[in-house]
Design a protein around this motif. Structure first.
Motif, PDB file in Angstrom:
ATOM      1  N   LEU A   1      25.909  24.563  14.951  1.00  0.00           N
ATOM      2  CA  LEU A   1      24.536  24.239  14.550  1.00  0.00           C
ATOM      3  C   LEU A   1      23.466  25.126  15.167  1.00  0.00           C
ATOM      4  O   LEU A   1      22.354  25.207  14.646  1.00  0.00           O
ATOM      5  CB  LEU A   1      24.229  22.778  14.893  1.00  0.00           C
ATOM      6  N   LYS A   2      23.778  25.799  16.278  1.00  0.00           N
ATOM      7  CA  LYS A   2      22.746  26.535  17.020  1.00  0.00           C
ATOM      8  C   LYS A   2      22.114  27.677  16.232  1.00  0.00           C
ATOM      9  O   LYS A   2      21.042  28.146  16.594  1.00  0.00           O
ATOM     10  CB  LYS A   2      23.293  27.038  18.352  1.00  0.00           C
ATOM     11  N   HIS A   3      22.747  28.092  15.152  1.00  0.00           N
ATOM     12  CA  HIS A   3      22.173  29.153  14.329  1.00  0.00           C
ATOM     13  C   HIS A   3      20.965  28.660  13.535  1.00  0.00           C
ATOM     14  O   HIS A   3      20.156  29.460  13.091  1.00  0.00           O
ATOM     15  CB  HIS A   3      23.234  29.711  13.376  1.00  0.00           C
ATOM     16  N   TRP A   4      20.861  27.338  13.348  1.00  0.00           N
ATOM     17  CA  TRP A   4      19.785  26.767  12.545  1.00  0.00           C
ATOM     18  C   TRP A   4      18.927  25.766  13.310  1.00  0.00           C
ATOM     19  O   TRP A   4      17.782  25.545  12.929  1.00  0.00           O
ATOM     20  CB  TRP A   4      20.361  26.057  11.321  1.00  0.00           C
ATOM     21  N   TYR A   5      19.491  25.157  14.353  1.00  0.00           N
ATOM     22  CA  TYR A   5      18.787  24.085  15.056  1.00  0.00           C
ATOM     23  C   TYR A   5      18.823  24.280  16.570  1.00  0.00           C
ATOM     24  O   TYR A   5      19.755  24.875  17.100  1.00  0.00           O
ATOM     25  CB  TYR A   5      19.431  22.720  14.733  1.00  0.00           C
ATOM     26  N   ASP A   6      17.845  23.715  17.232  1.00  0.00           N
ATOM     27  CA  ASP A   6      17.818  23.664  18.691  1.00  0.00           C
ATOM     28  C   ASP A   6      18.612  22.417  19.086  1.00  0.00           C
ATOM     29  O   ASP A   6      18.177  21.297  18.799  1.00  0.00           O
ATOM     30  CB  ASP A   6      16.373  23.575  19.173  1.00  0.00           C
ATOM     31  N   CYS A   7      19.784  22.601  19.709  1.00  0.00           N
ATOM     32  CA  CYS A   7      20.689  21.487  20.006  1.00  0.00           C
ATOM     33  C   CYS A   7      20.840  21.253  21.501  1.00  0.00           C
ATOM     34  O   CYS A   7      20.970  22.198  22.277  1.00  0.00           O
ATOM     35  CB  CYS A   7      22.075  21.762  19.425  1.00  0.00           C
ATOM     36  N   ASP A   8      20.834  19.986  21.875  1.00  0.00           N
ATOM     37  CA  ASP A   8      21.148  19.567  23.236  1.00  0.00           C
ATOM     38  C   ASP A   8      22.346  18.635  23.178  1.00  0.00           C
ATOM     39  O   ASP A   8      22.614  18.002  22.157  1.00  0.00           O
ATOM     40  CB  ASP A   8      19.956  18.844  23.869  1.00  0.00           C
ATOM     41  N   ILE A   9      23.032  18.546  24.313  1.00  0.00           N
ATOM     42  CA  ILE A   9      24.227  17.700  24.423  1.00  0.00           C
ATOM     43  C   ILE A   9      24.004  16.654  25.506  1.00  0.00           C
ATOM     44  O   ILE A   9      23.462  16.952  26.574  1.00  0.00           O
ATOM     45  CB  ILE A   9      25.470  18.551  24.785  1.00  0.00           C
ATOM     46  N   CYS A  10      24.461  15.442  25.221  1.00  0.00           N
ATOM     47  CA  CYS A  10      24.449  14.357  26.200  1.00  0.00           C
ATOM     48  C   CYS A  10      25.824  13.691  26.147  1.00  0.00           C
ATOM     49  O   CYS A  10      26.369  13.496  25.060  1.00  0.00           O
ATOM     50  CB  CYS A  10      23.350  13.372  25.841  1.00  0.00           C
ATOM     51  N   GLY A  11      26.379  13.324  27.301  1.00  0.00           N
ATOM     52  CA  GLY A  11      27.731  12.810  27.358  1.00  0.00           C
ATOM     53  C   GLY A  11      27.892  11.307  27.482  1.00  0.00           C
ATOM     54  O   GLY A  11      29.007  10.810  27.518  1.00  0.00           O
TER      55      GLY A  11
END
Length: 86
Positions: free
Chosen positions: A20-30
């Motif tokens: 997704l990083k090519h189109w969106y600003d993504c963060d991860i939470c566990g």
């Protein structure tokens, strides 16, 4: 557009982010509790939620978010039974 990926399997979360990083600003939470807090206050435009999370499951997070926001939510599950998928 900002997307929060709430997934306790770090490898899977990073794979989703890498796509997704090519189109969106993504963060991860566990974990679910932190994910719910971030979605309420972090200014995210969409969420990808695992169903089975530590702290709070994806259904609970979805319920809490829907009380305040109407953002797109994609549910992810490793469950295999048809009833779980439905």
């Amino acid at each position: 557009m900002r997307v929060l990926i709430v997934e306790d399997n770090r490898r899977l979360a990073e794979s989703i982010r890498d796509i997704l990083k090519h189109w969106y600003d993504c963060d991860i939470c566990g974990d679910g509790s932190t994910g719910c807090w971030l979605l309420k206050d972090g200014g995210y435009d969409a969420a990808i939620l695992d169903l089975m999370l530590p702290g709070m499951d994806g259904f609970e997070i979805c319920k809490h978010i829907r009380e305040e926001k109407n953002i797109p939510i994609i549910m992810v599950s490793a469950k295999k039974d048809d009833i779980d998928k439905i």
